[in-house]
Design a protein around this motif. Sequence first.
Motif, PDB file in Angstrom:
ATOM      1  N   HIS A 269      30.624  38.929 -60.705  1.00 59.63           N
ATOM      2  CA  HIS A 269      31.241  38.227 -61.838  1.00 59.63           C
ATOM      3  C   HIS A 269      31.174  36.734 -61.557  1.00 59.63           C
ATOM      4  O   HIS A 269      30.963  36.314 -60.418  1.00 59.63           O
ATOM      5  CB  HIS A 269      32.696  38.665 -62.005  1.00 59.63           C
ATOM      6  N   THR A 270      31.402  35.921 -62.586  1.00 59.21           N
ATOM      7  CA  THR A 270      31.339  34.473 -62.435  1.00 59.21           C
ATOM      8  C   THR A 270      32.599  33.817 -62.968  1.00 59.21           C
ATOM      9  O   THR A 270      33.385  34.424 -63.693  1.00 59.21           O
ATOM     10  CB  THR A 270      30.129  33.895 -63.190  1.00 59.21           C
ATOM     11  N   GLY A 271      32.778  32.570 -62.614  1.00 58.46           N
ATOM     12  CA  GLY A 271      33.893  31.776 -63.106  1.00 58.46           C
ATOM     13  C   GLY A 271      33.675  30.325 -62.744  1.00 58.46           C
ATOM     14  O   GLY A 271      32.610  29.947 -62.237  1.00 58.46           O
ATOM     15  N   LEU A 272      34.684  29.517 -62.985  1.00 58.09           N
ATOM     16  CA  LEU A 272      34.660  28.093 -62.645  1.00 58.09           C
ATOM     17  C   LEU A 272      35.855  27.787 -61.756  1.00 58.09           C
ATOM     18  O   LEU A 272      36.949  28.297 -61.993  1.00 58.09           O
ATOM     19  CB  LEU A 272      34.736  27.231 -63.903  1.00 58.09           C
ATOM     20  N   THR A 273      35.639  26.939 -60.753  1.00 63.63           N
ATOM     21  CA  THR A 273      36.732  26.584 -59.852  1.00 63.63           C
ATOM     22  C   THR A 273      36.517  25.194 -59.268  1.00 63.63           C
ATOM     23  O   THR A 273      35.385  24.746 -59.117  1.00 63.63           O
ATOM     24  CB  THR A 273      36.872  27.601 -58.702  1.00 63.63           C
ATOM     25  N   ALA A 274      37.609  24.548 -58.929  1.00 63.45           N
ATOM     26  CA  ALA A 274      37.572  23.300 -58.179  1.00 63.45           C
ATOM     27  C   ALA A 274      37.862  23.555 -56.705  1.00 63.45           C
ATOM     28  O   ALA A 274      37.584  22.719 -55.858  1.00 63.45           O
ATOM     29  CB  ALA A 274      38.588  22.304 -58.742  1.00 63.45           C
ATOM     30  N   ASP A 275      38.407  24.734 -56.404  1.00 67.28           N
ATOM     31  CA  ASP A 275      38.809  25.068 -55.036  1.00 67.28           C
ATOM     32  C   ASP A 275      38.454  26.525 -54.750  1.00 67.28           C
ATOM     33  O   ASP A 275      39.249  27.434 -55.022  1.00 67.28           O
ATOM     34  CB  ASP A 275      40.313  24.836 -54.871  1.00 67.28           C
ATOM     35  N   PRO A 276      37.259  26.784 -54.206  1.00 67.98           N
ATOM     36  CA  PRO A 276      36.836  28.177 -54.007  1.00 67.98           C
ATOM     37  C   PRO A 276      37.723  28.975 -53.055  1.00 67.98           C
ATOM     38  O   PRO A 276      37.933  30.170 -53.267  1.00 67.98           O
ATOM     39  CB  PRO A 276      35.411  28.069 -53.484  1.00 67.98           C
ATOM     40  N   ALA A 277      38.267  28.360 -52.017  1.00 68.54           N
ATOM     41  CA  ALA A 277      39.137  29.095 -51.095  1.00 68.54           C
ATOM     42  C   ALA A 277      40.408  29.547 -51.803  1.00 68.54           C
ATOM     43  O   ALA A 277      40.856  30.693 -51.630  1.00 68.54           O
ATOM     44  CB  ALA A 277      39.475  28.242 -49.877  1.00 68.54           C
ATOM     45  N   ALA A 278      40.992  28.679 -52.622  1.00 68.33           N
ATOM     46  CA  ALA A 278      42.190  29.049 -53.382  1.00 68.33           C
ATOM     47  C   ALA A 278      41.852  30.121 -54.421  1.00 68.33           C
ATOM     48  O   ALA A 278      42.647  31.033 -54.656  1.00 68.33           O
ATOM     49  CB  ALA A 278      42.800  27.824 -54.066  1.00 68.33           C
ATOM     50  N   GLU A 279      40.685  30.029 -55.013  1.00 74.44           N
ATOM     51  CA  GLU A 279      40.259  31.036 -55.991  1.00 74.44           C
ATOM     52  C   GLU A 279      40.086  32.394 -55.318  1.00 74.44           C
ATOM     53  O   GLU A 279      40.470  33.429 -55.868  1.00 74.44           O
ATOM     54  CB  GLU A 279      38.951  30.605 -56.663  1.00 74.44           C
ATOM     55  N   LEU A 280      39.543  32.400 -54.122  1.00 75.27           N
ATOM     56  CA  LEU A 280      39.383  33.643 -53.368  1.00 75.27           C
ATOM     57  C   LEU A 280      40.748  34.276 -53.092  1.00 75.27           C
ATOM     58  O   LEU A 280      40.933  35.485 -53.275  1.00 75.27           O
ATOM     59  CB  LEU A 280      38.623  33.370 -52.071  1.00 75.27           C
ATOM     60  N   ASP A 281      41.712  33.462 -52.689  1.00 71.84           N
ATOM     61  CA  ASP A 281      43.065  33.984 -52.453  1.00 71.84           C
ATOM     62  C   ASP A 281      43.682  34.521 -53.744  1.00 71.84           C
ATOM     63  O   ASP A 281      44.330  35.572 -53.742  1.00 71.84           O
ATOM     64  CB  ASP A 281      43.961  32.901 -51.854  1.00 71.84           C
TER      65      ASP A 281
END
Length: 122
Positions: A102-114
């Motif tokens: 799946h895809t998305g948009l993020t400014a902070d990949p580590a926070a998105e992973l959490d």
Amino acid sequence: MRVPFEYAVIRLVPRVERGEQMNVGVILYCQGHDFLGARTHLDADRARALSPDVDLEAVAAVLRSWDRTCDGDGPARQMKRGERFRWLAAPRSTMIQAGPVHTGLTADPAAELDRLMDALVR
């Protein structure tokens, strides 16, 4: 600035022939931030509910290998982060599998992973 990322849920399928599965982690790749990471969590009680004889130590060892691959340990050192993600996310018929990407948009990949771990696994 938000940039695209890709992720896949890591699933435990203790008896592949039955197709029953449970989410045990998430792998996330963000080229724009040069980030690749995996987070895993094995709920032993849920795993035993799917398959009472599941080898939890073996499952945990495989999940640790996903972390090491993301970090570039061993032979994965020769691969770029995107290549490691594609290799881990490739379809396979084993006890540990990645779901669809799946895809998305993020400014902070580590926070998105959490965040994805909390929403999809825990």
